[in-house]
Design a protein around this motif. Structure first.
Motif, short mmCIF file in Angstrom:
data_model
loop_
_atom_site.label_atom_id
_atom_site.label_comp_id
_atom_site.label_asym_id
_atom_site.label_seq_id
_atom_site.Cartn_x
_atom_site.Cartn_y
_atom_site.Cartn_z
N ALA A 158 27.35 70.73 21.72
CA ALA A 158 27.38 69.63 20.76
C ALA A 158 27.72 68.31 21.45
CB ALA A 158 28.39 69.93 19.65
N LEU A 159 28.72 68.36 22.31
CA LEU A 159 29.14 67.12 22.99
C LEU A 159 28.05 66.64 23.95
CD1 LEU A 159 31.59 65.25 22.94
CD2 LEU A 159 32.48 66.46 24.93
N ALA A 160 27.44 67.59 24.65
CA ALA A 160 26.37 67.22 25.58
C ALA A 160 25.20 66.59 24.82
CB ALA A 160 25.90 68.45 26.35
N ALA A 161 24.96 67.05 23.59
CA ALA A 161 23.83 66.54 22.81
C ALA A 161 24.14 65.20 22.16
CB ALA A 161 23.42 67.56 21.75
N GLY A 162 25.40 64.74 22.28
CA GLY A 162 25.74 63.41 21.78
C GLY A 162 26.36 63.37 20.41
N ILE A 163 27.08 64.42 20.04
CA ILE A 163 27.68 64.46 18.69
C ILE A 163 28.74 63.35 18.53
CG2 ILE A 163 29.62 66.05 19.14
CD1 ILE A 163 28.64 67.51 16.50
N THR A 227 38.78 59.86 21.56
CA THR A 227 37.65 58.94 21.73
C THR A 227 37.14 58.93 23.18
OG1 THR A 227 39.03 57.02 22.22
CG2 THR A 227 38.53 57.42 19.90
N ASP A 228 37.80 59.70 24.02
CA ASP A 228 37.43 59.75 25.45
C ASP A 228 36.48 60.94 25.67
OD1 ASP A 228 37.30 60.15 28.19
OD2 ASP A 228 39.40 59.65 28.53
N ARG A 229 35.19 60.63 25.75
CA ARG A 229 34.17 61.69 25.78
C ARG A 229 34.27 62.54 27.05
NH1 ARG A 229 28.03 61.39 26.45
NH2 ARG A 229 27.29 63.22 25.34
N ALA A 230 34.49 61.87 28.18
CA ALA A 230 34.55 62.62 29.44
C ALA A 230 35.74 63.57 29.43
CB ALA A 230 34.63 61.65 30.62
N ASN A 231 36.85 63.09 28.90
CA ASN A 231 38.04 63.95 28.84
C ASN A 231 37.85 65.09 27.83
OD1 ASN A 231 40.79 64.62 29.60
ND2 ASN A 231 41.30 64.02 27.50
N ALA A 232 37.12 64.80 26.75
CA ALA A 232 36.83 65.86 25.77
C ALA A 232 36.03 66.97 26.44
CB ALA A 232 36.08 65.29 24.57
N MET A 233 35.02 66.59 27.23
CA MET A 233 34.21 67.61 27.91
C MET A 233 35.06 68.38 28.92
SD MET A 233 31.35 69.11 27.99
CE MET A 233 29.76 68.38 27.60
N LYS A 234 35.92 67.65 29.63
CA LYS A 234 36.80 68.30 30.62
C LYS A 234 37.70 69.33 29.90
CE LYS A 234 40.09 66.80 34.16
NZ LYS A 234 41.44 66.71 33.64
N THR A 235 38.21 68.94 28.74
CA THR A 235 39.09 69.83 27.97
C THR A 235 38.34 71.08 27.53
OG1 THR A 235 40.28 67.89 27.20
CG2 THR A 235 40.62 69.92 25.95
N ILE A 236 37.11 70.90 27.08
CA ILE A 236 36.30 72.05 26.64
C ILE A 236 36.06 72.98 27.83
CG2 ILE A 236 34.03 72.76 25.79
CD1 ILE A 236 34.01 70.08 24.18
N ILE A 237 35.72 72.40 28.96
CA ILE A 237 35.43 73.23 30.14
C ILE A 237 36.72 73.96 30.59
CG2 ILE A 237 34.78 73.16 32.60
CD1 ILE A 237 32.85 70.81 31.77
N GLU A 238 37.82 73.23 30.62
CA GLU A 238 39.08 73.85 31.08
C GLU A 238 39.55 74.97 30.16
OE1 GLU A 238 40.94 70.01 33.46
OE2 GLU A 238 41.76 70.54 31.50
N THR A 239 39.30 74.82 28.86
CA THR A 239 39.77 75.85 27.91
C THR A 239 38.66 76.85 27.60
OG1 THR A 239 39.11 74.49 26.02
CG2 THR A 239 41.40 74.26 26.76
N ASN A 240 37.51 76.70 28.23
CA ASN A 240 36.33 77.52 27.94
C ASN A 240 35.99 77.48 26.45
OD1 ASN A 240 34.21 79.11 28.71
ND2 ASN A 240 35.33 81.03 28.46
N GLY A 241 36.24 76.33 25.85
CA GLY A 241 35.93 76.13 24.43
C GLY A 241 37.03 76.60 23.49
N PHE A 242 38.08 77.19 24.02
CA PHE A 242 39.15 77.71 23.16
C PHE A 242 40.23 76.65 22.92
CE2 PHE A 242 37.37 81.84 24.63
CZ PHE A 242 37.00 82.30 23.37
#
Ligand SMILES: Cc1ncc(C[n+]2csc(CCOP(=O)(O)OP(=O)(O)O)c2C)c(N)n1
Ligand code: SF4
Length: 288
Positions: A158-163, A227-242
């Motif tokens: 979702a984040l990669a697609a620009g949500i 509001t920090d998109r790069a950090n949101a993606m980093k968080t998703i990757i670090e938590t494996n989405g959890f």
């Protein structure tokens, strides 16, 4: 003013006792009541699955459609009647398996609807096959020796697609879920709230305890900036989405319906679409 009771009907859900979807239903009802909505102002459009039954269990307009097709219907409903609060709902199989293509385009398109997915990492209704969000190694009826596919992480896609609005909840934390649903409905664009909603009958791995132990609640992370998109993606990757909470929000995206030239404020359903007979006859002649 409507209360939670007004969003209840006489139908008893046939979900298994303990299914996470009960809390999602209750959270939607609480959120709608606390936002001051009336049942006739809301439409819940769902796909097929145990979770898809939710549209029949809330007293509002509802449509229980086709597997994987909740989003096209929900977007059409919203465009035809922009006054309605439109919630699309369904399972991880419905939304991220057969419906994934619709999901990606709904994100990209950004019509003002709220999509609530009940992610139990399994196909519940069809009795326990692995789903797109089942982990590698996950054992289910269709994967007795362990899943050899990798799990899809809905938040990452979702984040990669620009949500513009991305949140995740857990059936056991109703207060957080109610708040996320309210925020998602208030957001002027496409909002995803993916909910970890355990299937107590077929998924013996992703249990309530599993989520309690493995999910990071971003509400408790000091200084987390949604509001920090790069950090949101980093968080998703670090938590494996959890992770749960508001993951990302971008209020600068202009919703689809605000960009259609000539798209009226007054919903199409309220317009008098009857054609004068002479206009109709003239049109017939023109195309004869
Ligand atoms: C076009 C089509 N393909 C397959 C099915 C069979 N089917 C019904 S529900 C479902 C998956 C259910 O899993 P999920 O969407 O995760 O919802 P849950 O039951 O777990 O809430 C499948 C494959 C169907 N009804 N229609
Ligand atoms: S089979 Fe699983 S998802 Fe379906 S109602 Fe039962 S517990 Fe819920």
């Amino acid at each position: 003013m409507a209360t939670v009771k007004d969003f209840r009907n006489d139908i008893r859900p046939n979900w298994c006792p303990g299914c996470g979807d009960f809390s999602v239903q209750a959270s939607i009802q609480r959120a709608l009541a606390s936002m001051g909505k009336e049942p006739h102002e809301v439409a819940i459009i769902s796909g097929i699955g145990c979770s898809g039954r939710i549209s029949g269990y809330v007293n509002s307009y509802g449509f229980h459609g086709v597997h994987g097709r909740a989003l096209p219907t929900a977007q059409g409903v919203k465009l035809a009647n922009r006054d309605l609060t439109v919630i699309a709902a369904g399972g991880d199989g419905d939304g991220f398996g057969i419906g994934l293509n619709h999901f990606m385009h709904a994100v990209r398109r950004n019509i003002d609807i709220t999509y609530i997915t009940m992610d139990n990492q399994i196909y519940g209704l069809t009795k326990g096959q692995h789903s797109p969000t089942s982990a590698h190694g996950f054992k289910a009826k269709t994967t007795p020796a362990g899943n050899i596919e990798n799990a899809l992480v809905p938040t990452q896609i979702a984040l990669a697609a620009g949500i513009g609005f991305l949140a995740q909840g857990f059936s056991s934390d109703v207060n957080q879920l109610v708040s996320l649903i309210e925020q998602g409905i208030n957001y002027k664009g496409f909002a995803l709230i993916n909910v970890f909603s355990p299937c107590v009958t077929y998924n013996k791995i992703n249990t309530y305890d599993f989520f309690r132990e493995n999910v990071k609640n971003l509400d408790k992370v000091e200084g987390y900036d949604p509001t920090d998109r790069a950090n949101a993606m980093k968080t998703i990757i670090e938590t494996n989405g959890f992770c749960t909470g508001l993951i990302y929000r971008d209020d600068s995206r202009v919703p689809y319906q605000n960009q259609i030239p000539g798209y009226r404020e007054e919903p199409i359903v309220k317009l008098d679409l009857n054609l004068d007979e002479s206009v109709f006859e003239a049109a017939l002649k023109e195309f004869a």
